[in-house]
Design a protein around this motif. Structure first.
Motif, PDB file in Angstrom:
ATOM      1  N   VAL A 182       3.216  -0.327   1.488  1.00  0.00           N
ATOM      2  CA  VAL A 182       3.581  -0.341   2.874  1.00  0.00           C
ATOM      3  C   VAL A 182       2.746  -0.771   3.898  1.00  0.00           C
ATOM      4  O   VAL A 182       3.177  -1.694   4.704  1.00  0.00           O
ATOM      5  N   ALA A 183       1.441  -0.645   3.611  1.00  0.00           N
ATOM      6  CA  ALA A 183       0.304  -0.964   4.682  1.00  0.00           C
ATOM      7  C   ALA A 183       0.389  -2.732   4.780  1.00  0.00           C
ATOM      8  O   ALA A 183       0.106  -3.186   5.771  1.00  0.00           O
ATOM      9  N   LEU A 184       0.369  -3.193   3.392  1.00  0.00           N
ATOM     10  CA  LEU A 184       0.518  -4.697   3.254  1.00  0.00           C
ATOM     11  C   LEU A 184       1.816  -5.340   4.117  1.00  0.00           C
ATOM     12  O   LEU A 184       1.659  -6.406   4.789  1.00  0.00           O
ATOM     13  N   LEU A 185       2.928  -4.478   3.969  1.00  0.00           N
ATOM     14  CA  LEU A 185       4.055  -4.935   4.629  1.00  0.00           C
ATOM     15  C   LEU A 185       3.964  -4.961   6.286  1.00  0.00           C
ATOM     16  O   LEU A 185       4.428  -5.828   7.106  1.00  0.00           O
ATOM     17  N   VAL A 186       3.368  -3.656   6.644  1.00  0.00           N
ATOM     18  CA  VAL A 186       3.013  -3.535   7.892  1.00  0.00           C
ATOM     19  C   VAL A 186       2.113  -4.543   8.382  1.00  0.00           C
ATOM     20  O   VAL A 186       2.195  -5.189   9.593  1.00  0.00           O
TER      21      VAL A 186
ATOM     22  N   TRP B  42      -3.656  -5.565  17.558  1.00  0.00           N
ATOM     23  CA  TRP B  42      -3.048  -4.641  18.431  1.00  0.00           C
ATOM     24  C   TRP B  42      -1.287  -4.692  18.181  1.00  0.00           C
ATOM     25  O   TRP B  42      -0.913  -3.765  18.590  1.00  0.00           O
ATOM     26  N   TRP B  43      -0.917  -5.468  17.382  1.00  0.00           N
ATOM     27  CA  TRP B  43       0.365  -5.359  17.154  1.00  0.00           C
ATOM     28  C   TRP B  43       0.623  -4.509  15.677  1.00  0.00           C
ATOM     29  O   TRP B  43       1.824  -4.344  15.507  1.00  0.00           O
ATOM     30  N   LEU B  44      -0.273  -4.355  14.959  1.00  0.00           N
ATOM     31  CA  LEU B  44      -0.197  -3.408  13.746  1.00  0.00           C
ATOM     32  C   LEU B  44       0.459  -2.391  13.896  1.00  0.00           C
ATOM     33  O   LEU B  44       1.134  -1.816  13.076  1.00  0.00           O
TER      34      LEU B  44
ATOM     35  N   SER C 243      -1.938   2.455  10.147  1.00  0.00           N
ATOM     36  CA  SER C 243      -2.587   1.380  10.968  1.00  0.00           C
ATOM     37  C   SER C 243      -3.623   1.089  10.581  1.00  0.00           C
ATOM     38  O   SER C 243      -4.405  -0.342  10.739  1.00  0.00           O
ATOM     39  N   VAL C 244      -4.716   2.095  10.380  1.00  0.00           N
ATOM     40  CA  VAL C 244      -6.141   1.866   9.899  1.00  0.00           C
ATOM     41  C   VAL C 244      -6.061   0.965   8.620  1.00  0.00           C
ATOM     42  O   VAL C 244      -6.813  -0.069   8.224  1.00  0.00           O
TER      43      VAL C 244
ATOM     44  N   ALA D  50      -6.831  -4.334   5.934  1.00  0.00           N
ATOM     45  CA  ALA D  50      -6.084  -5.636   5.210  1.00  0.00           C
ATOM     46  C   ALA D  50      -6.173  -6.389   6.000  1.00  0.00           C
ATOM     47  O   ALA D  50      -6.454  -7.946   5.509  1.00  0.00           O
ATOM     48  N   HIS D  51      -5.787  -6.529   7.368  1.00  0.00           N
ATOM     49  CA  HIS D  51      -5.624  -7.642   8.176  1.00  0.00           C
ATOM     50  C   HIS D  51      -7.214  -8.341   8.445  1.00  0.00           C
ATOM     51  O   HIS D  51      -7.267  -9.432   8.171  1.00  0.00           O
TER      52      HIS D  51
END
Length: 252
Positions: free
Chosen positions: A55-59, A77-79, A121-122, A127-128
């Motif tokens: 889910v975090a990767l999709l986010v 800041w869009w995450l 978000s974290v 990941a980002h």
């Protein structure tokens, strides 16, 4: 997955400290007990962390796409935007079950949503940042940074929590010493029923709630007459030892 597992450990530690001043029906565990729980959190949390990592990767992908779509570049800041949408799904789906089992209020549900949003978000941010540095022959040691940073934050939380309670800034909850005279009377539970304890040892229930299971039927209310007795415990100064035994038909 590493970020989500570390977040779970930190959340357990924070909950251990914040619950020490709250009214409770049993003695709370020592905050250091979370150290014993860490292996269990990591082992039993792996499947949930795997799903959460997906889910975090999709986010992350969705947040980077929003950044390119509205600002022309990938910005962190869009995450939180897709994270908030993703967090709303499990909270909304499980709200009725949590409200029934734990009495979750709408305000607490919103708090859960915000906490899940923060956690996702974290994880998406890591990941980002890590994804932006990946290249052939170069693999940043993000896992070590996550566990190292988590250990540092955990130590800070433990030191701060210990200091807050040791200095008396926040007091530990201690049950009041009731005695037989303090127990006698009519007790209510959020307006859902009453339990009357008479001086002669008689107990009368009128729709008093209970959480016992009888086969496939859940008995919500108890109506009937029985007995009660109070035990001060072996140490009258230790109020956690006092007990109240109530016996009313099939209710208790």
């Amino acid at each position: 997955m590493s970020v989500l597992l570390v977040e779970a450990v930190l959340a357990a530690e924070v909950l251990a400290f914040t619950g020490l001043d709250e009214e409770a029906y049993r003695r709370p565990d020592d905050p250091s007990f979370f150290l014993v729980q860490m292996p269990a959190i990591f082992c039993f949390g792996l499947p949930f962390a795997a799903v959460g990592a997906l889910v975090a990767l999709l986010v992350t992908v969705a947040g980077e796409w929003l950044g390119r779509r509205f600002t022309g570049r990938e910005v962190w800041w869009w995450l939180p935007v897709p994270a908030a949408v993703a967090a709303a799904v499990p909270v909304a789906a499980g709200y009725e079950m949590l409200r029934f089992a734990f009495g979750l209020t709408p305000g607490e549900a919103v708090a859960c949503w915000l906490l899940v949003t923060l956690g996702l978000s974290v994880a998406a941010l890591v990941a980002h940042l890590a994804g932006g540095q990946l290249s052939v022959g170069h693999r940043p040691k993000w896992q070590g940074r996550v566990y190292g940073g988590g250990a540092l934050v955990s130590a800070l939380i433990f030191a701060l929590g210990t200091a807050v309670y040791a200095t008396g800034l926040v007091g530990l909850y201690r049950p009041p010493h009731l005695g037989e005279a303090g127990v006698t009377g009519t007790w209510t539970s959020n307006g859902k029923g009453t339990l009357r304890l008479e001086k002669d040892g008689t107990a009368r229930a009128a729709g008093a709630p209970q959480d016992t299971w009888r086969g496939d039927t859940r008995h919500e209310g108890c109506v009937g007459e029985g007995t009660w007795r109070y035990e001060p415990g072996e140490d009258t100064e230790e109020t956690w030892d006092q007990k109240l035994h109530v016996s009313i038909g099939d209710c208790w």
